[in-house]
Motif scaffolding. Structure first.
Motif, PDB file in Angstrom:
ATOM      1  N   VAL A  56       0.886  -1.222   0.162  1.00  0.00           N
ATOM      2  CA  VAL A  56      -0.020  -0.091   0.023  1.00  0.00           C
ATOM      3  C   VAL A  56       0.846   1.307  -0.028  1.00  0.00           C
ATOM      4  CG1 VAL A  56      -2.164  -1.045   0.898  1.00  0.00           C
ATOM      5  CG2 VAL A  56      -0.014  -0.249   2.634  1.00  0.00           C
ATOM      6  N   ASN A  57       2.129   0.979  -0.613  1.00  0.00           N
ATOM      7  CA  ASN A  57       3.024   2.192  -0.584  1.00  0.00           C
ATOM      8  C   ASN A  57       2.301   3.369  -1.383  1.00  0.00           C
ATOM      9  OD1 ASN A  57       5.068   1.032   0.842  1.00  0.00           O
ATOM     10  ND2 ASN A  57       5.883   0.378  -0.981  1.00  0.00           N
ATOM     11  N   VAL A  58       2.563   4.738  -0.965  1.00  0.00           N
ATOM     12  CA  VAL A  58       1.891   5.694  -1.392  1.00  0.00           C
ATOM     13  C   VAL A  58       3.029   6.516  -2.192  1.00  0.00           C
ATOM     14  CG1 VAL A  58       1.023   8.079  -0.880  1.00  0.00           C
ATOM     15  CG2 VAL A  58       0.344   6.034   0.382  1.00  0.00           C
ATOM     16  N   GLU A  59       2.926   6.943  -3.485  1.00  0.00           N
ATOM     17  CA  GLU A  59       4.043   7.951  -4.325  1.00  0.00           C
ATOM     18  C   GLU A  59       3.242   9.236  -4.391  1.00  0.00           C
ATOM     19  OE1 GLU A  59       7.045   8.596  -6.897  1.00  0.00           O
ATOM     20  OE2 GLU A  59       6.473   6.674  -5.742  1.00  0.00           O
ATOM     21  N   PHE A  60       4.328   9.885  -3.886  1.00  0.00           N
ATOM     22  CA  PHE A  60       4.232  11.408  -3.704  1.00  0.00           C
ATOM     23  C   PHE A  60       4.758  12.198  -4.743  1.00  0.00           C
ATOM     24  CE2 PHE A  60       4.190  10.356   0.657  1.00  0.00           C
ATOM     25  CZ  PHE A  60       2.848  10.705   1.121  1.00  0.00           C
ATOM     26  N   ASP A  61       4.113  13.028  -5.535  1.00  0.00           N
ATOM     27  CA  ASP A  61       4.762  13.799  -6.645  1.00  0.00           C
ATOM     28  C   ASP A  61       5.476  15.117  -5.861  1.00  0.00           C
ATOM     29  OD1 ASP A  61       3.619  12.576  -8.538  1.00  0.00           O
ATOM     30  OD2 ASP A  61       1.683  13.774  -8.823  1.00  0.00           O
ATOM     31  N   PRO A  62       6.464  15.908  -6.650  1.00  0.00           N
ATOM     32  CA  PRO A  62       7.181  16.727  -5.984  1.00  0.00           C
ATOM     33  C   PRO A  62       6.566  17.951  -5.359  1.00  0.00           C
ATOM     34  CG  PRO A  62       7.789  16.366  -8.619  1.00  0.00           C
ATOM     35  CD  PRO A  62       6.695  15.598  -8.283  1.00  0.00           C
ATOM     36  N   ASP A  63       5.294  18.229  -5.489  1.00  0.00           N
ATOM     37  CA  ASP A  63       4.657  19.124  -4.632  1.00  0.00           C
ATOM     38  C   ASP A  63       3.778  18.165  -3.527  1.00  0.00           C
ATOM     39  OD1 ASP A  63       2.710  17.616  -5.979  1.00  0.00           O
ATOM     40  OD2 ASP A  63       1.604  19.368  -6.917  1.00  0.00           O
ATOM     41  N   GLY A  64       4.083  17.049  -3.393  1.00  0.00           N
ATOM     42  CA  GLY A  64       3.538  16.631  -2.018  1.00  0.00           C
ATOM     43  C   GLY A  64       2.266  16.206  -2.226  1.00  0.00           C
ATOM     44  N   VAL A  65       1.779  15.855  -3.418  1.00  0.00           N
ATOM     45  CA  VAL A  65       0.300  15.652  -3.713  1.00  0.00           C
ATOM     46  C   VAL A  65       0.393  14.157  -3.912  1.00  0.00           C
ATOM     47  CG1 VAL A  65      -1.855  15.993  -4.830  1.00  0.00           C
ATOM     48  CG2 VAL A  65      -0.414  17.943  -4.072  1.00  0.00           C
ATOM     49  N   VAL A  66      -0.698  13.242  -3.803  1.00  0.00           N
ATOM     50  CA  VAL A  66      -0.842  11.989  -4.133  1.00  0.00           C
ATOM     51  C   VAL A  66      -1.698  11.903  -5.457  1.00  0.00           C
ATOM     52  CG1 VAL A  66      -1.429   9.493  -3.605  1.00  0.00           C
ATOM     53  CG2 VAL A  66      -0.501  10.971  -1.976  1.00  0.00           C
ATOM     54  N   ARG A  67      -1.129  11.662  -6.566  1.00  0.00           N
ATOM     55  CA  ARG A  67      -1.825  11.326  -7.874  1.00  0.00           C
ATOM     56  C   ARG A  67      -1.601  10.138  -8.491  1.00  0.00           C
ATOM     57  NH1 ARG A  67       0.468  16.537  -8.053  1.00  0.00           N
ATOM     58  NH2 ARG A  67      -0.780  18.064  -7.940  1.00  0.00           N
ATOM     59  N   ARG A  68      -0.765   9.448  -8.127  1.00  0.00           N
ATOM     60  CA  ARG A  68      -0.433   8.070  -8.812  1.00  0.00           C
ATOM     61  C   ARG A  68      -0.361   6.899  -7.774  1.00  0.00           C
ATOM     62  NH1 ARG A  68       2.812   9.573 -12.685  1.00  0.00           N
ATOM     63  NH2 ARG A  68       2.425  11.869 -11.780  1.00  0.00           N
ATOM     64  N   ALA A  69      -0.374   5.849  -8.537  1.00  0.00           N
ATOM     65  CA  ALA A  69      -0.132   4.515  -7.575  1.00  0.00           C
ATOM     66  C   ALA A  69       0.626   3.626  -8.556  1.00  0.00           C
ATOM     67  CB  ALA A  69      -1.258   3.995  -6.896  1.00  0.00           C
ATOM     68  N   PHE A  70       1.381   2.731  -7.764  1.00  0.00           N
ATOM     69  CA  PHE A  70       1.868   1.519  -8.672  1.00  0.00           C
ATOM     70  C   PHE A  70       1.426   0.281  -8.417  1.00  0.00           C
ATOM     71  CE2 PHE A  70       4.977   5.241  -8.403  1.00  0.00           C
ATOM     72  CZ  PHE A  70       5.308   4.962  -9.955  1.00  0.00           C
ATOM     73  N   LEU A  71       0.804  -0.334  -9.320  1.00  0.00           N
ATOM     74  CA  LEU A  71      -0.073  -1.478  -9.062  1.00  0.00           C
ATOM     75  C   LEU A  71       0.709  -2.836  -8.660  1.00  0.00           C
ATOM     76  CD1 LEU A  71      -2.927  -1.485 -11.710  1.00  0.00           C
ATOM     77  CD2 LEU A  71      -2.745  -0.512  -9.404  1.00  0.00           C
ATOM     78  N   SER A  72       2.185  -2.537  -8.681  1.00  0.00           N
ATOM     79  CA  SER A  72       2.884  -3.646  -8.526  1.00  0.00           C
ATOM     80  C   SER A  72       4.204  -3.296  -7.997  1.00  0.00           C
ATOM     81  CB  SER A  72       3.065  -5.004  -9.285  1.00  0.00           C
ATOM     82  OG  SER A  72       3.690  -4.605 -10.473  1.00  0.00           O
ATOM     83  N   GLU A  73       4.947  -4.155  -7.055  1.00  0.00           N
ATOM     84  CA  GLU A  73       6.396  -3.699  -6.896  1.00  0.00           C
ATOM     85  C   GLU A  73       7.061  -4.931  -6.825  1.00  0.00           C
ATOM     86  OE1 GLU A  73       6.881  -1.376  -3.414  1.00  0.00           O
ATOM     87  OE2 GLU A  73       5.297   0.284  -3.920  1.00  0.00           O
ATOM     88  N   SER A  74       8.372  -4.775  -7.089  1.00  0.00           N
ATOM     89  CA  SER A  74       9.313  -6.239  -7.519  1.00  0.00           C
ATOM     90  C   SER A  74      10.730  -5.785  -7.017  1.00  0.00           C
ATOM     91  CB  SER A  74       9.289  -6.559  -8.904  1.00  0.00           C
ATOM     92  OG  SER A  74       9.931  -7.515  -9.111  1.00  0.00           O
ATOM     93  N   ASP A  75      11.290  -7.002  -6.812  1.00  0.00           N
ATOM     94  CA  ASP A  75      12.778  -6.846  -6.343  1.00  0.00           C
ATOM     95  C   ASP A  75      13.520  -7.654  -7.538  1.00  0.00           C
ATOM     96  OD1 ASP A  75      12.048  -9.144  -5.734  1.00  0.00           O
ATOM     97  OD2 ASP A  75      13.083  -9.259  -3.656  1.00  0.00           O
ATOM     98  N   GLY A  76      12.797  -7.998  -8.503  1.00  0.00           N
ATOM     99  CA  GLY A  76      13.402  -8.862  -9.422  1.00  0.00           C
ATOM    100  C   GLY A  76      13.003 -10.242  -9.255  1.00  0.00           C
ATOM    101  N   ARG A  77      12.874 -10.680  -8.084  1.00  0.00           N
ATOM    102  CA  ARG A  77      12.359 -12.232  -7.910  1.00  0.00           C
ATOM    103  C   ARG A  77      11.057 -12.325  -7.665  1.00  0.00           C
ATOM    104  NH1 ARG A  77      14.378 -14.178  -3.930  1.00  0.00           N
ATOM    105  NH2 ARG A  77      15.239 -11.972  -2.798  1.00  0.00           N
TER     106      ARG A  77
END
Length: 792
Positions: free
Chosen positions: A180-201
């Motif tokens: 449920v990580n949150v991605e902040f834009d440079p202005d500190g506003v949340v506009r986007r999300a990443f539907l997956s995260e990976s470490d390669g494995r």
């Protein structure tokens, strides 16, 4: 001298404007092209760097936030939020709660039988009482529960990161675990999300993606569309994948929600939660899980659980916004830039200004359409910045180049020989400063131009026709006396200094007739003539001739107005006569024949009917023959290569009924080779039909007509000859002398149908083909007609 004008334009000057623009907007000079390429390369590189580096992201975000506010929608009925709000904290105790509170809440949820539960609470530390974790795990088994996880960056012992999943036994009991990580834009506003995260494995889908799969049984369309490696930021060794922009359904408080304490106490009807996707999360003040979003507005922030609800709603309705990749942003910014650059080469400054404004509006409009309709986001600010950058850059370079070009041209002009050297004025020595020298060159050039203008004006005064000299802008520079008198009477203003369009505003272009005399010939030769008529009924032939400079480029126009009113009146009279013959005289005769055919013998006696019909047919023949003759003498011929032998055979075939009626044998001898001439097929065929028809009419009953085509060498070169010979009564020398005169018929032929125009037609057509027609005959020996034409 110049290119052919548009002679059929509704207004005279419309054709001139088109032609002038074509000449003036030719392919750019090499120096202009170099300047253009320099500006294009600089602007393109700057725009590409802005787009690739997303340096205008903050400005684009302002537009994105505005569009996000315009695209709010009703929340999905499938989503319900259970809020850990201030009232729940006050009723159940301070945070964090013991596992027993969560155990009780989950069991209440299980009784309502929701579709799935996203429990947005981190259980990364074990409870002091391990039994509490076991009981909570047992409660999680009663309904599908999805738990969040997080990452510790950097990790322990030098690791780039450590995943922090829920503790056992909660991890084993959960239906799924999502980040449920949150991605902040440079202005500190949340506009986007990443539907997956990976470490390669390993790959960790987002918590809302797991809830979507629980509801629909498959990955979301947004998950499948998103490129796993697109714009993937790396946090340590953790790669964030499948980016999407959140299409917010509404501001904080937009989704249906219930307080946790009401669920805990069993005060929520089961129907409210049955079959729903339930999100449980903190909304109470002081718990810290609050974020700024495009819909927050001012200081109003959105709790994390509502953020997850908006993302889940976007996945369920397939309304997530796909961010454009770097190449897409570059193309979106460069294409309008190059359209404007192309306009710099071909359009005038005013048109370029309109093009630039139109492109700016188009860029913003297209960005909005992609956002609202295609759910794709490409920020327009980079493209706008490129358009705003290139316009002043190009204007500066063109101004600099124009100044240098003007000085060089003035210097060359000053060094050229002066055709009016006797009229040249003396002057002081040129100033020493740069600006002064430039002004001196300009002053001398203007003086020479004025002298030349005076010389040309005096020369034009002797011309008998009204004549104008205009510049490329179609403004009259010089007008002779006849032109001044003509246009002062028409427009009430002097011709000099006026636009040609204004001077001819009261005149109308005369549309040429389909068979206007010489119209096709003028077009074929490139003549620049049209006809215009004044309100007073005067008709002028208007001829335009281009003026060019020493390099052959257009410099202006000479326009001559020749009064052809008398000629047009004669032409109209001729046309009226032809119309009279073709319609007014033919129509009554056709009606007479029709009445005679329908009346029957009872009403009109046969001898009388026969005489009336004969007179009517004679009148029709007279009208047709006269019209054919007039058009043969005046119409423009359409020449093509034809075989005279083939035309002869066609003519004989056409006259077969007449020859059979008189039992006349018609023979043809065309040889084995082609006899090619350049001719108007229809007119030359009628010539042969007339000659053979005369031979059939005047020949001996049950006699013969011999026709042949052959080639011979004449005085003017090779020629093709067609001869038609009959065995009729022949003609005397007196008859031969009048043979080709109009309406002439000998006393011996008065009883045979005819009007005396057929041979005049033959002679007119043959002469206009560059040939000759003759007749050899003696009384009692028949007649032989010979037509000779130049060989092709």
């Amino acid at each position: 001298m110049g290119a052919r004008p548009e002679v059929r334009d509704r207004r005279l000057t419309e054709g001139w404007s088109i032609d002038t623009r074509r000449r003036a907007s030719g392919f750019p000079r090499p120096r202009v092209l170099i300047e253009w390429l320099t500006v294009a390369v600089i602007a393109t590189l700057a725009v590409a760097l802005l787009a690739a580096g997303q340096l205008t992201q903050r400005a684009d975000n302002v537009i994105f936030d505005t569009l996000a506010k315009l695209s709010v929608r009703a929340p999905s009925e499938e989503i319900v939020i259970v809020t850990i709000d201030n009232r729940s904290i006050a009723a159940l105790g301070r945070w964090p709660w013991p596992r027993s509170h969560h155990d009780a809440g989950l069991r209440r949820l299980a009784e309502a039988r929701p579709k799935a539960v996203g429990y947005d609470v981190l259980f990364v530390d074990p409870d002091r009482d391990p039994a509490q974790d076991i009981r909570l795990a047992d409660a999680m088994k009663t309904t599908p529960v999805y738990l969040p996880m997080t990452f510790d960056v950097p990790g322990q012992d030098g690791a780039a990161f450590d995943p922090l999943p829920p503790v056992e036994p909660l991890r084993a009991a959960a239906a799924g675990i999502g980040q449920v990580n949150v991605e902040f834009d440079p202005d500190g506003v949340v506009r986007r999300a990443f539907l997956s995260e990976s470490d390669g494995r390993r790959v960790w889908p987002h918590l809302t993606e797991l809830l979507y799969r629980a509801e629909r049984g498959r990955p979301s369309p947004a998950y499948e569309r998103a490129d796993a490696g697109a714009s993937a930021p790396v946090v340590g060794a953790l790669t964030r994948e499948r980016p999407v922009l959140i299409s917010f359904a509404g501001p904080p408080g937009h989704f249906r929600s219930i307080s946790f304490v009401d669920l805990f106490r069993g005060e929520v009807p089961s129907e409210f939660l049955r079959g729903k996707l339930v999100l449980v999360g903190a909304t109470a003040d002081g718990l810290g899980d609050r974020h700024a979003t495009p819909l927050s507005g001012g200081t109003r922030v959105m709790p994390g659980v509502e953020l997850q609800a908006n993302l889940l709603d976007a996945l369920l309705t397939d309304s997530t916004i796909t961010p454009a990749e770097a190449w897409g942003r570059i193309v979106f910014a460069v294409v309008p830039l190059w359209l404007l650059l192309a306009g710099f080469l071909w359009l005038r400054p005013r048109a370029n200004m309109a093009l630039g404004l139109g492109l700016m509006i188009g860029v913003v409009g297209l960005s909005m359409m992609l956002f609202l309709l295609a759910e794709v986001w490409i920020g327009p600010v980079t493209a706008l910045a490129g358009l705003l950058l290139v316009y002043p850059l190009w204007s500066w370079r063109r101004l600099e180049a124009s100044s240098a070009y003007m000085v060089e041209e003035l210097r060359q002009f000053a060094e050229e020989p002066d055709v009016l050297s006797a009229l040249s004025r003396g002057g002081a020595a040129p100033p020493s400063d740069v600006i002064g020298r430039q002004l001196d060159l300009l002053s001398r050039a203007i003086a020479r131009a004025r002298d030349l203008r005076r010389f040309v004006t005096d020369a034009l005064q002797g011309l008998p026709d009204a004549t104008l000299v205009t510049g490329l802008d179609e403004r009259v520079i010089i007008a002779n006396r006849e032109a001044e008198q003509l246009f002062e009477g028409l427009s009430g203003r002097p011709a000099v200094g006026a636009q040609v369009a204004d001077l001819t505003a009261t005149m109308s272009v005369v549309e040429p007739d389909a068979e206007a005399d010489g119209d096709e010939a003028n077009q074929a030769s490139g003549a620049a003539d049209i006809e215009m008529e004044t309100p007073r009924g005067e008709t002028f032939n208007v001829r335009r001739t281009a003026l060019t400079d020493v390099d052959g480029r257009p410099a202006g126009w000479i326009v001559r107005f020749t009064d052809i009113t008398a000629l047009k009146a004669a032409g109209r009279q001729r046309e009226h006569i032809l119309q009279l013959l073709t319609h007014d005289m033919r129509s009554p005769q056709v009606s007479i024949l029709a009445v005679l055919e329908n009346a029957g013998k009872a009403e009109v006696k046969p001898p009388v009917a026969a005489r009336i019909a004969g007179y009517a047919r004679r009148t029709l023949a007279l009208a047709d023959s006269f019209v054919h003759l007039a058009r043969a003498e005046t119409r423009q011929y359409v020449l093509e290569e034809v075989d005279l032998g083939d035309l002869l055979i066609e003519a004989v075939d056409d006259l077969w009924p007449q020859s059979q009626a008189r039992k006349i044998t018609v023979s043809t001898d065309v040889g084995d080779s082609e006899h090619l001439v350049m001719a108007d097929r229809s007119l030359l065929t009628r010539v042969l039909i007339n000659l053979i028809g005369n031979a059939v009419k005047y020949g001996r009953e049950a006699g013969r007509v011999d026709c042949r085509v052959f080639a011979r060498d004449g005085d003017g070169g090779r020629e093709i000859v067609c001869e038609v010979a009959d065995d009729g009564p022949g003609m005397s020398e007196e008859q031969l002398a009048h043979l080709f005169e109009r309406f002439w018929r000998s006393a011996e032929t008065r009883g045979i149908d005819g009007v005396g125009l057929g041979l005049a037609f033959v002679q007119a057509v043959v002469k206009r083909h560059g040939g000759a027609v003759s007749c050899r005959s003696r009384l009692g020996e028949g007649a032989t007609f010979s037509v000779s034409l130049p060989a092709a």
